[in-house]
Design a protein around this motif. Sequence first.
Motif, PDB file in Angstrom:
ATOM      1  N   CYS A 119       0.837  -1.207   0.000  1.00  0.00           N
ATOM      2  CA  CYS A 119       0.000   0.000   0.000  1.00  0.00           C
ATOM      3  C   CYS A 119       0.868   1.251   0.000  1.00  0.00           C
ATOM      4  O   CYS A 119       0.586   2.218  -0.719  1.00  0.00           O
ATOM      5  CB  CYS A 119      -0.926  -0.002   1.213  1.00  0.00           C
ATOM      6  N   GLY A 123       0.578   3.259  -3.323  1.00  0.00           N
ATOM      7  CA  GLY A 123      -0.459   4.261  -3.099  1.00  0.00           C
ATOM      8  C   GLY A 123      -1.868   3.713  -3.217  1.00  0.00           C
ATOM      9  O   GLY A 123      -2.838   4.478  -3.139  1.00  0.00           O
ATOM     10  N   LEU A 124      -2.011   2.393  -3.378  1.00  0.00           N
ATOM     11  CA  LEU A 124      -3.342   1.795  -3.458  1.00  0.00           C
ATOM     12  C   LEU A 124      -3.919   1.692  -2.057  1.00  0.00           C
ATOM     13  O   LEU A 124      -3.266   1.228  -1.132  1.00  0.00           O
ATOM     14  CB  LEU A 124      -3.257   0.418  -4.116  1.00  0.00           C
ATOM     15  N   GLN A 125      -5.148   2.125  -1.895  1.00  0.00           N
ATOM     16  CA  GLN A 125      -5.740   2.274  -0.567  1.00  0.00           C
ATOM     17  C   GLN A 125      -6.051   0.906   0.034  1.00  0.00           C
ATOM     18  O   GLN A 125      -6.670   0.057  -0.612  1.00  0.00           O
ATOM     19  CB  GLN A 125      -6.994   3.147  -0.676  1.00  0.00           C
ATOM     20  N   HIS A 160      -9.025  -4.182  -5.455  1.00  0.00           N
ATOM     21  CA  HIS A 160      -7.669  -4.558  -5.857  1.00  0.00           C
ATOM     22  C   HIS A 160      -7.370  -5.995  -5.418  1.00  0.00           C
ATOM     23  O   HIS A 160      -7.911  -6.482  -4.419  1.00  0.00           O
ATOM     24  CB  HIS A 160      -6.632  -3.638  -5.209  1.00  0.00           C
ATOM     25  N   LEU A 235      -9.099   2.884 -10.558  1.00  0.00           N
ATOM     26  CA  LEU A 235      -8.257   3.684  -9.674  1.00  0.00           C
ATOM     27  C   LEU A 235      -8.963   4.965  -9.227  1.00  0.00           C
ATOM     28  O   LEU A 235      -9.548   5.687 -10.030  1.00  0.00           O
ATOM     29  CB  LEU A 235      -6.951   4.054 -10.389  1.00  0.00           C
ATOM     30  N   GLU A 239      -5.066   7.543  -6.137  1.00  0.00           N
ATOM     31  CA  GLU A 239      -4.283   6.343  -6.455  1.00  0.00           C
ATOM     32  C   GLU A 239      -3.605   6.494  -7.820  1.00  0.00           C
ATOM     33  O   GLU A 239      -2.425   6.169  -7.985  1.00  0.00           O
ATOM     34  CB  GLU A 239      -5.186   5.114  -6.457  1.00  0.00           C
ATOM     35  N   TYR A 242      -0.708   8.908  -7.576  1.00  0.00           N
ATOM     36  CA  TYR A 242       0.426   8.305  -6.888  1.00  0.00           C
ATOM     37  C   TYR A 242       1.193   7.377  -7.843  1.00  0.00           C
ATOM     38  O   TYR A 242       2.431   7.415  -7.914  1.00  0.00           O
ATOM     39  CB  TYR A 242      -0.087   7.519  -5.680  1.00  0.00           C
TER      40      TYR A 242
END
Length: 249
Positions: A119, A123-125, A160, A235, A239, A242
């Motif tokens: 993460c 930058g993926l939540q 994701h 996204l 995201e 990022y």
Amino acid sequence: MLTFIGLGLYDETDISLKGLERIRRSEHVFLERYTSILTGTDPGRLEALFGKPLRMLDREDVENHPETFLTLAKDADVAFLTAGDPMVSTTHIDLRIRAASMGIETSIIHGASIVSAVCGLTGLQNYRFGKSCSLPFPYGRWAPTTPIEVIEHNMAENLHTLVYLDIQPGRYMTVHEAVGMLEGMAAERGLSIPVYVGVARAGSPSPVVAAGDAAALEGVDFGDPLHILVVPGDLHLMERDYLETFAGL
């Protein structure tokens, strides 16, 4: 007492002070080396830091013959070391249950995990991840279908997917190999995967993070192991920003 101790992501410097102190006072120290490994170090460097000899454990030792160390933990302090965080692996959850059924006291000292590191690097939540999956190497004519089923389900839910890549003795699946396998599976199901995010050597001084479609990732040199892959859902604006800033999307 059996203490599960996470060593972190990359080398011997990742361990917590709490974990190091517990190892140094343990009478027996075992290192499990099949669910993951620290590619930035070796057993000799770990032993030098710990001041303790390490006994290595493979899959057979942990899953089929855990009595080797569980029996010792009835009367002595035993440290069970893993890369990452111990309880991310269901194998270790099962092992703790087995220990409890034998009346053995257990505790956990956590380490940095690839689950949270991904993460931070991509930058993926974290709350947008669905079920994860493991992608094994094909065996003969057999090839797994579960990974693409998990990915397809998560994509339908706009989630994701974290894809763990196979680790075998002397062999580590790369992002390129994983993407190639998933592209083949996706084509058979009529599924299009527009973006992959590959991560190499999380926790090292020079991790590689790259995002793009399958063709774009072909030109990326991810370098040495360990590698891991994410198949994102749609996204979020932040995201995407990022990934554009830090992963070349």
